[in-house]
Design an enzyme around this catalytic site. Structure first.
Site, PDB file in Angstrom:
ATOM      1  N   SER A 142       0.867  -1.186   0.000  1.00 45.60           N
ATOM      2  CA  SER A 142       0.000   0.000   0.000  1.00 45.60           C
ATOM      3  C   SER A 142       0.896   1.225   0.000  1.00 45.60           C
ATOM      4  O   SER A 142       2.071   1.153   0.393  1.00 45.60           O
ATOM      5  CB  SER A 142      -0.850  -0.010   1.272  1.00 45.60           C
ATOM      6  OG  SER A 142      -1.522   1.220   1.447  1.00 45.60           O
ATOM      7  N   TYR A 155      -2.374  -1.702  10.305  1.00 50.43           N
ATOM      8  CA  TYR A 155      -2.303  -1.767   8.844  1.00 50.43           C
ATOM      9  C   TYR A 155      -0.954  -1.234   8.360  1.00 50.43           C
ATOM     10  O   TYR A 155      -0.295  -1.834   7.508  1.00 50.43           O
ATOM     11  CB  TYR A 155      -3.453  -0.931   8.264  1.00 50.43           C
ATOM     12  CG  TYR A 155      -3.638  -1.011   6.772  1.00 50.43           C
ATOM     13  CD1 TYR A 155      -4.424  -2.007   6.202  1.00 50.43           C
ATOM     14  CD2 TYR A 155      -3.056  -0.074   5.912  1.00 50.43           C
ATOM     15  CE1 TYR A 155      -4.627  -2.075   4.831  1.00 50.43           C
ATOM     16  CE2 TYR A 155      -3.246  -0.132   4.540  1.00 50.43           C
ATOM     17  CZ  TYR A 155      -4.037  -1.134   4.010  1.00 50.43           C
ATOM     18  OH  TYR A 155      -4.228  -1.202   2.649  1.00 50.43           O
TER      19      TYR A 155
END
Ligand code: NAD
Length: 260
Positions: A142, A155
């Site tokens: 990401s 995350y």
């Protein structure tokens, strides 16, 4: 281009994973579909890959929060279809909270699915790739594998970890035709992000359109979502022979998210 290759794409029942599975199939790869969802919809996805692209596709259930199921997924791919040539670690979840409010069980779940599962599938798939002297590992990290935002402790820890894990796999297999790369998307409009937009609209009393504009405007200078189809094309390139010299890299496709 990928005829005769077998690709396992985790979390390919939705969003980015589905876009990548379809792009790899369009280029001739046989596909192992994995992920949660309504059985009828999953069967439609699987059958659609076969009928649209003339490849073989199988669905294999595995809950990737469980290490044994992650390993069994790779083993079952070998028996139900063929050894895994292209491993796309894509399944992922999100939870947002300040660190002091972050439920430990949510931390464990995000780390298990977004990071540890990638280790377990790689550990299971690499020996076969080494024997065949060919393999492609594509880890969907990401923009949050490269930079941080508040409220996403687990995350961001997982995605930074995944970028590091990818580099180790690249180095350990550099002498063989096995590459490992990470893809770092910015905002992509998938169920994972729609949930965040809805939560924000509710919290700030905004319409969905306003919340979407705000989300993009704050961090993604193009103010356009990246698409699963665009990410699929990058995965096709990374799976190709042309990418034999491309390994250990983290590719941003993020509308300049990480540029400022
Ligand atoms: P999504 O929610 O549409 O898809 C996630 C997929 O993972 C689904 O198929 C789901 O069933 C599967 N999954 C979830 N938990 C699982 C588990 N325990 N076992 C097996 N499968 C499981 O989300 P998405 O946006 O397509 O996300 C895909 C990947 O891309 C994730 O790793 C995410 O972190 C990453 N990513 C997304 C964005 C974005 O803006 N959408 C941006 C950067 C990175």
């Amino acid at each position: 281009m990928l005829n005769g290759k077998t690709a396992l794409v985790t979390g390919s029942t939705s969003g980015i994973g589905l876009g990548i599975a379809r792009a790899l199939a369009r280029n001739g790869a046989n596909i192992v579909v994995n992920g949660f969802g309504d059985p009828k919809e999953i069967e439609a996805i699987r059958a659609g890959l076969e009928s649209d692209f003339g490849v073989r596709a199988v669905f294999i259930h595995a809950d990737l929060s469980n290490p044994d199921e992650a390993v069994a997924l790779v083993r079952k791919a070998e028996t139900d279809l063929a050894p895994v040539d292209i491993l796309v670690n894509n399944a992922g979840i999100q939870h947002t909270d300040r660190i002091e409010d972050f439920p430990p069980e949510k931390w464990d779940a995000v780390i298990a699915i977004n990071l540890s599962a990638c280790f377990h599938t790689m550990r299971a798939a690499l020996p076969g790739m080494q024997q065949r002297d060919w393999g492609r590992i594509i880890n969907i990290a990401s923009a949050h594998g490269l930079v941080a935002s508040p409220f996403k402790a687990a995350y961001i820890a997982a995605k930074h970890g995944l970028v590091g894990l990818t580099k180790v796999a690249a180095l350990e297999n550099a002498k063989q035709h096995i590459t490992a790369n990470a893809i770092c998307p910015g905002w992509v409009k998938t169920p994972l992000v729609v949930k965040q937009i809805e939560a924000r609209a509710e919290a700030e009393g905004l319409s969905i359109e306003e919340a979407t504009r705000k989300l993009l405007g704050e961090r993604q200078p193009t103010e356009r979502f990246v698409t699963p189809e665009q990410l699929g094309e990058l995965a096709v390139f990374l799976s190709s022979e042309a990418a034999d010299g491309t390994t250990g890299a983290a590719f941003s496709m993020d509308g300049a998210f990480t540029t400022w």
